[in-house]
Design a protein around this motif. Structure first.
Motif, PDB file in Angstrom:
ATOM      1  N   ALA A 352       0.807  -1.228   0.000  1.00 48.62           N
ATOM      2  CA  ALA A 352       0.000   0.000   0.000  1.00 48.62           C
ATOM      3  C   ALA A 352       0.832   1.266   0.000  1.00 48.62           C
ATOM      4  N   GLY A 353       2.090   1.200  -0.382  1.00 50.39           N
ATOM      5  CA  GLY A 353       2.899   2.402  -0.475  1.00 50.39           C
ATOM      6  C   GLY A 353       3.194   3.003   0.892  1.00 50.39           C
ATOM      7  N   ILE A 354       3.260   4.343   0.937  1.00 47.66           N
ATOM      8  CA  ILE A 354       3.574   5.042   2.182  1.00 47.66           C
ATOM      9  C   ILE A 354       2.529   4.775   3.261  1.00 47.66           C
ATOM     10  N   PRO A 355       1.205   4.824   2.961  1.00 47.53           N
ATOM     11  CA  PRO A 355       0.232   4.485   4.017  1.00 47.53           C
ATOM     12  C   PRO A 355       0.444   3.094   4.590  1.00 47.53           C
ATOM     13  N   GLY A 356       0.794   2.143   3.734  1.00 48.62           N
ATOM     14  CA  GLY A 356       1.052   0.800   4.218  1.00 48.62           C
ATOM     15  C   GLY A 356       2.257   0.735   5.130  1.00 48.62           C
ATOM     16  N   ALA A 357       3.311   1.508   4.807  1.00 47.39           N
ATOM     17  CA  ALA A 357       4.486   1.542   5.675  1.00 47.39           C
ATOM     18  C   ALA A 357       4.172   2.174   7.021  1.00 47.39           C
ATOM     19  N   VAL A 358       3.277   3.165   7.034  1.00 44.08           N
ATOM     20  CA  VAL A 358       2.921   3.839   8.284  1.00 44.08           C
ATOM     21  C   VAL A 358       2.162   2.906   9.217  1.00 44.08           C
ATOM     22  N   VAL A 359       1.217   2.134   8.670  1.00 41.01           N
ATOM     23  CA  VAL A 359       0.350   1.303   9.526  1.00 41.01           C
ATOM     24  C   VAL A 359       0.913  -0.097   9.740  1.00 41.01           C
ATOM     25  N   ALA A 360       2.008  -0.449   9.061  1.00 40.76           N
ATOM     26  CA  ALA A 360       2.512  -1.825   9.147  1.00 40.76           C
ATOM     27  C   ALA A 360       2.959  -2.179  10.557  1.00 40.76           C
ATOM     28  N   VAL A 361       3.785  -1.333  11.158  1.00 40.67           N
ATOM     29  CA  VAL A 361       4.344  -1.657  12.474  1.00 40.67           C
ATOM     30  C   VAL A 361       3.268  -1.699  13.560  1.00 40.67           C
ATOM     31  N   PRO A 362       2.377  -0.680  13.670  1.00 38.32           N
ATOM     32  CA  PRO A 362       1.333  -0.824  14.694  1.00 38.32           C
ATOM     33  C   PRO A 362       0.425  -2.021  14.472  1.00 38.32           C
ATOM     34  N   THR A 363       0.168  -2.377  13.212  1.00 36.26           N
ATOM     35  CA  THR A 363      -0.665  -3.549  12.937  1.00 36.26           C
ATOM     36  C   THR A 363       0.007  -4.823  13.438  1.00 36.26           C
ATOM     37  N   VAL A 364       1.293  -4.977  13.127  1.00 34.95           N
ATOM     38  CA  VAL A 364       2.013  -6.166  13.583  1.00 34.95           C
ATOM     39  C   VAL A 364       2.125  -6.169  15.106  1.00 34.95           C
ATOM     40  N   ALA A 365       2.337  -4.989  15.700  1.00 34.70           N
ATOM     41  CA  ALA A 365       2.435  -4.918  17.162  1.00 34.70           C
ATOM     42  C   ALA A 365       1.123  -5.334  17.823  1.00 34.70           C
ATOM     43  N   VAL A 366      -0.005  -4.882  17.257  1.00 34.53           N
ATOM     44  CA  VAL A 366      -1.312  -5.246  17.803  1.00 34.53           C
ATOM     45  C   VAL A 366      -1.551  -6.748  17.664  1.00 34.53           C
ATOM     46  N   ILE A 367      -1.236  -7.300  16.489  1.00 33.17           N
ATOM     47  CA  ILE A 367      -1.426  -8.739  16.282  1.00 33.17           C
ATOM     48  C   ILE A 367      -0.566  -9.537  17.254  1.00 33.17           C
ATOM     49  N   ASN A 368       0.664  -9.095  17.458  1.00 34.25           N
ATOM     50  CA  ASN A 368       1.559  -9.792  18.372  1.00 34.25           C
ATOM     51  C   ASN A 368       1.027  -9.763  19.805  1.00 34.25           C
ATOM     52  N   ARG A 369       0.552  -8.585  20.252  1.00 35.45           N
ATOM     53  CA  ARG A 369       0.042  -8.487  21.618  1.00 35.45           C
ATOM     54  C   ARG A 369      -1.236  -9.318  21.793  1.00 35.45           C
ATOM     55  N   VAL A 370      -2.136  -9.271  20.815  1.00 34.27           N
ATOM     56  CA  VAL A 370      -3.374 -10.043  20.912  1.00 34.27           C
ATOM     57  C   VAL A 370      -3.080 -11.541  20.912  1.00 34.27           C
ATOM     58  N   ALA A 371      -2.158 -11.977  20.057  1.00 31.47           N
ATOM     59  CA  ALA A 371      -1.808 -13.402  20.009  1.00 31.47           C
ATOM     60  C   ALA A 371      -1.229 -13.858  21.341  1.00 31.47           C
ATOM     61  N   ARG A 372      -0.377 -13.031  21.934  1.00 31.65           N
ATOM     62  CA  ARG A 372       0.195 -13.396  23.227  1.00 31.65           C
ATOM     63  C   ARG A 372      -0.879 -13.450  24.312  1.00 31.65           C
ATOM     64  N   TYR A 373      -1.811 -12.517  24.258  1.00 31.79           N
ATOM     65  CA  TYR A 373      -2.882 -12.519  25.265  1.00 31.79           C
ATOM     66  C   TYR A 373      -3.762 -13.755  25.129  1.00 31.79           C
ATOM     67  N   LEU A 374      -4.150 -14.077  23.896  1.00 28.99           N
ATOM     68  CA  LEU A 374      -5.008 -15.245  23.691  1.00 28.99           C
ATOM     69  C   LEU A 374      -4.291 -16.536  24.066  1.00 28.99           C
ATOM     70  N   ALA A 375      -3.003 -16.606  23.750  1.00 30.59           N
ATOM     71  CA  ALA A 375      -2.246 -17.811  24.111  1.00 30.59           C
ATOM     72  C   ALA A 375      -2.148 -17.959  25.624  1.00 30.59           C
TER      73      ALA A 375
END
Length: 386
Positions: A352-375
């Motif tokens: 997604a270009g620049i918008p994709g680069a901006v939201v990539a890290v918070p998206t991965v961080a959220v997925i990582n935190r949610v996965a750890r919580y569910l586990a």
């Protein structure tokens, strides 16, 4: 006595052999064929087809999101902005301002600040542009003199040939440049639509974010609602921590580099400070690009020595960010390995270009935190002693 024990052991062994023979007789041809395959191969095959299914599902999701990115990007942008301004709305509500009015005021405050910064940068650039043009011309002359009289010892003809080559390349690619301008003009409607959707999404996230989340949670089975609600809290805490920490780090970076630019007399300080601020929202890459832009402007406008000084300032600011600000401010919000951040940035930029680069890290961080919580929430608590 010994003979009796030996007879008992023989009887037990005979019983086990009989049971094994009976079980083998009951096995179907398919079961026998399955057991003939080595265990390592069966496990590898099981992992392989499951990974293929997961990869196919991820690919389908990515394709769908790419097709509707005009909607996805504004919604994600609205979510990031709301994570930043929701505290303003909550403080207004605590002092008695109605919820609807507090949402409007928070949203208006954010865009007034952004608009004011953009206007200030525009006036600064307009005022300094004539001086910058003169400085660029003088800088080009200095570069030309350095190429002729410096260690490279180029001739005037070689420099003229280089300039002519650049001009020829630009003239040959004029059609591509023009088509790019036309393409940019054709997406103006899409940009305006994106801005409007972002405004609406931000407002409703601020005004009724809790209600929206309650509706989403209610779509899940009753037995899973508590875990989903807890995962949502973890995701929101991660997102708000990330966006607030990023704003703080970006402000510190822009102030530090601005001080260095003002000290050496570099023009266009406000645009470069704004570029540094927004570059802070793209970890690693954004700060580097903004720093290189500041160094190049200083090199062209003021010369080699001021550019070296600015390069030292940029390097110092980035070291402070990497070794002090990021660990203290961002570690709790973004618990990601640097390699994971780089991969997320690359994937987001490709998709997604620049918008994709901006939201990539918070998206991965959220997925990582949610996965750890569910586990963690899916594991049974340890048994009490006694």
């Amino acid at each position: 006595m010994a003979e009796a024990e030996a007879a008992a052991r023989r009887a037990e062994a005979d019983a086990r052999r009989a049971a094994a023979a009976e079980e083998a007789a009951r096995l179907s041809t398919r079961d026998r064929a399955e057991r003939a395959v080595p265990l390592a191969l069966r496990v590898s095959a099981g992992w392989s087809w499951r990974l293929l299914v997961v990869a196919a599902a991820v690919y389908v999701v990515v394709v769908v999101l790419g097709r509707i990115r005009t909607v996805v990007i504004p919604v994600v942008a609205g979510l990031l902005i709301s994570a930043l301004i929701v505290p303003i709305a909550h403080r207004l509500q605590r002092i008695g301002v109605p919820r609807l009015a507090s949402a409007f005021i928070a949203l208006l405050t954010f865009f007034v600040l952004i608009g004011g910064a953009a206007v200030a940068v525009g006036f600064n650039a307009a005022n300094e542009l004539p001086k910058v043009i003169d400085q660029v011309s003088a800088g080009i002359d200095q570069v030309r003199d350095y190429l002729i009289n410096g260690p490279l010892n180029l001739s005037q003809k070689q420099i003229d040939d280089l300039v002519n080559s650049i001009q020829h390349s630009l003239s040959e690619n004029r059609g591509k440049v023009l088509s790019g301008v036309i393409t940019t003009a054709s997406v103006l409607f899409e940009v305006l639509t994106t801005i409007l959707v972002t405004l609406f999404a931000t407002f409703f996230f601020v005004y009724d974010g809790a209600g929206i989340w309650d509706w989403i949670v209610s779509r899940f089975p009753a037995t899973a609602e508590e875990r989903v609600r807890g995962a949502g809290r973890e995701a929101w805490n991660t997102l708000t921590g990330y966006i607030r920490g990023t704003v703080f780090v970006a402000v510190v970076d822009s102030l530090g580099i601005s001080i260095g630019l003002v000290a050496v007399g570099t023009p266009l300080v406000a645009p470069l400070a704004l570029l540094t601020f927004f570059g802070g929202f793209i970890p690693i890459i954004g700060a580097t690009v903004a720093g290189v832009a500041a160094i190049l402007v200083t090199l062209v406008a003021k010369g080699v020595v001021p550019a070296i000084i600015v390069a030292g300032v940029v390097l110092f600011v980035q070291q402070v960010e990497g070794h002090l600000l990021q660990p203290l401010v961002m570690r709790r919000a973004v618990r990601l390995h640097p390699l994971a951040i780089v991969i997320a940035l690359s994937a987001g930029a490709v998709l997604a270009g620049i918008p994709g680069a901006v939201v990539a890290v918070p998206t991965v961080a959220v997925i990582n935190r949610v996965a750890r919580y569910l586990a963690a929430s899916g594991k049974a608590p340890p048994a009490a002693d006694g």
